[in-house]
Design a protein around this motif. Structure first.
Motif, short mmCIF file in Angstrom:
data_model
loop_
_atom_site.label_atom_id
_atom_site.label_comp_id
_atom_site.label_asym_id
_atom_site.label_seq_id
_atom_site.Cartn_x
_atom_site.Cartn_y
_atom_site.Cartn_z
N ALA A 120 0.81 -1.21 0.00
CA ALA A 120 0.00 0.00 0.00
C ALA A 120 0.85 1.26 0.00
N ARG A 121 2.06 1.18 0.55
CA ARG A 121 2.94 2.35 0.61
C ARG A 121 3.89 2.40 -0.58
N GLY A 122 3.78 1.46 -1.52
CA GLY A 122 4.74 1.39 -2.61
C GLY A 122 5.81 0.39 -2.25
N SER A 123 7.02 0.58 -2.76
CA SER A 123 8.10 -0.34 -2.46
C SER A 123 8.50 -0.22 -1.00
N TYR A 124 8.83 -1.37 -0.39
CA TYR A 124 9.21 -1.33 1.01
C TYR A 124 10.29 -2.35 1.28
N ALA A 125 10.97 -2.15 2.36
CA ALA A 125 12.09 -3.01 2.75
C ALA A 125 11.58 -4.23 3.50
N VAL A 126 12.50 -5.13 3.78
CA VAL A 126 12.16 -6.31 4.59
C VAL A 126 11.93 -5.87 6.02
N PRO A 127 11.18 -6.67 6.79
CA PRO A 127 10.94 -6.31 8.20
C PRO A 127 12.25 -6.18 8.97
N VAL A 128 12.25 -5.33 9.97
CA VAL A 128 13.40 -5.15 10.85
C VAL A 128 13.15 -5.99 12.11
N ASP A 129 14.01 -6.98 12.35
CA ASP A 129 13.92 -7.82 13.54
C ASP A 129 15.21 -7.66 14.32
N LEU A 130 15.11 -7.28 15.58
CA LEU A 130 16.28 -7.01 16.42
C LEU A 130 16.18 -7.76 17.73
N GLU A 131 17.32 -8.09 18.30
CA GLU A 131 17.38 -8.65 19.64
C GLU A 131 18.55 -8.00 20.36
N PHE A 132 18.31 -7.57 21.59
CA PHE A 132 19.35 -6.93 22.38
C PHE A 132 19.01 -7.08 23.85
N SER A 133 19.97 -6.81 24.70
CA SER A 133 19.75 -6.81 26.15
C SER A 133 19.92 -5.41 26.68
N GLY A 134 19.16 -5.09 27.72
CA GLY A 134 19.27 -3.77 28.32
C GLY A 134 18.71 -3.78 29.72
N GLU A 135 19.08 -2.75 30.46
CA GLU A 135 18.64 -2.62 31.84
C GLU A 135 17.32 -1.86 31.92
N VAL A 136 16.43 -2.33 32.77
CA VAL A 136 15.14 -1.69 32.99
C VAL A 136 15.34 -0.47 33.90
N TRP A 137 14.80 0.66 33.50
CA TRP A 137 14.89 1.88 34.30
C TRP A 137 13.51 2.52 34.42
N PHE A 138 13.38 3.38 35.40
CA PHE A 138 12.11 4.00 35.73
C PHE A 138 12.18 5.50 35.51
N TRP A 139 11.18 6.03 34.83
CA TRP A 139 11.05 7.48 34.66
C TRP A 139 9.83 7.91 35.46
N LYS A 140 10.05 8.79 36.43
CA LYS A 140 8.95 9.14 37.32
C LYS A 140 8.25 10.44 36.96
N GLY A 141 8.50 10.96 35.76
CA GLY A 141 7.88 12.20 35.32
C GLY A 141 6.38 12.26 35.56
N PRO A 142 5.69 13.16 34.89
CA PRO A 142 4.26 13.33 35.13
C PRO A 142 3.45 12.07 34.80
N SER A 143 4.01 11.20 33.95
CA SER A 143 3.35 9.93 33.64
C SER A 143 4.40 8.84 33.83
N PRO A 144 4.55 8.33 35.05
CA PRO A 144 5.63 7.39 35.35
C PRO A 144 5.55 6.12 34.50
N HIS A 145 6.71 5.61 34.11
CA HIS A 145 6.75 4.41 33.28
C HIS A 145 8.12 3.76 33.36
N HIS A 146 8.18 2.48 33.01
CA HIS A 146 9.43 1.72 32.95
C HIS A 146 9.86 1.57 31.50
N PHE A 147 11.18 1.58 31.27
CA PHE A 147 11.71 1.52 29.91
C PHE A 147 12.96 0.66 29.86
N VAL A 148 13.31 0.24 28.64
CA VAL A 148 14.62 -0.34 28.31
C VAL A 148 15.14 0.48 27.15
N THR A 149 16.38 0.94 27.23
CA THR A 149 16.98 1.73 26.16
C THR A 149 17.49 0.82 25.06
#
Length: 107
Positions: free
Chosen positions: A5-34
């Protein structure tokens, strides 16, 4: 190269990595991995095909046996993966844990 539908497109991007879980306590607190720099560069290359509003990238994520869909947030020239409470609870993840993340971006 396939054409969709978008015209020509690339193959899917599949990634695997490890990272540390961190917490952002801003106005909408949430956990993330960079997303590491090399993987962020791959995502950046695909972002023009899939991004919506503020550079968000829709992805399918897996940690352990838990899969879900979310969007990567752009941060400091890279991306972060938001971790829903249900995912952290299902996988017994706490701040400071190192987790293996699998990402799939359908471009």
């Amino acid at each position: 190269m396939p054409t969709g539908a978008r015209g020509s497109y690339a193959v899917p991007v599949d990634l695997e990595f490890s990272g540390e879980v961190w917490f952002w306590k801003g106005p909408s607190p949430h956990h993330f991995v960079t997303v590491p720099e090399d993987e962020s560069a791959e995502l950046q290359a695909a972002s023009a095909l899939v991004t919506y509003g503020w550079g968000m990238i829709p992805v399918e994520v897996q940690i352990g046996s838990t899969r879900w869909t979310t969007s990567l947030f752009p941060k400091n020239g890279g991306y972060v993966v938001p971790l829903k409470d249900r995912v952290r609870n299902a996988e017994a993840i706490v701040v400071g844990d190192t987790v293996t993340v699998r990402l799939a971006v359908d471009v």
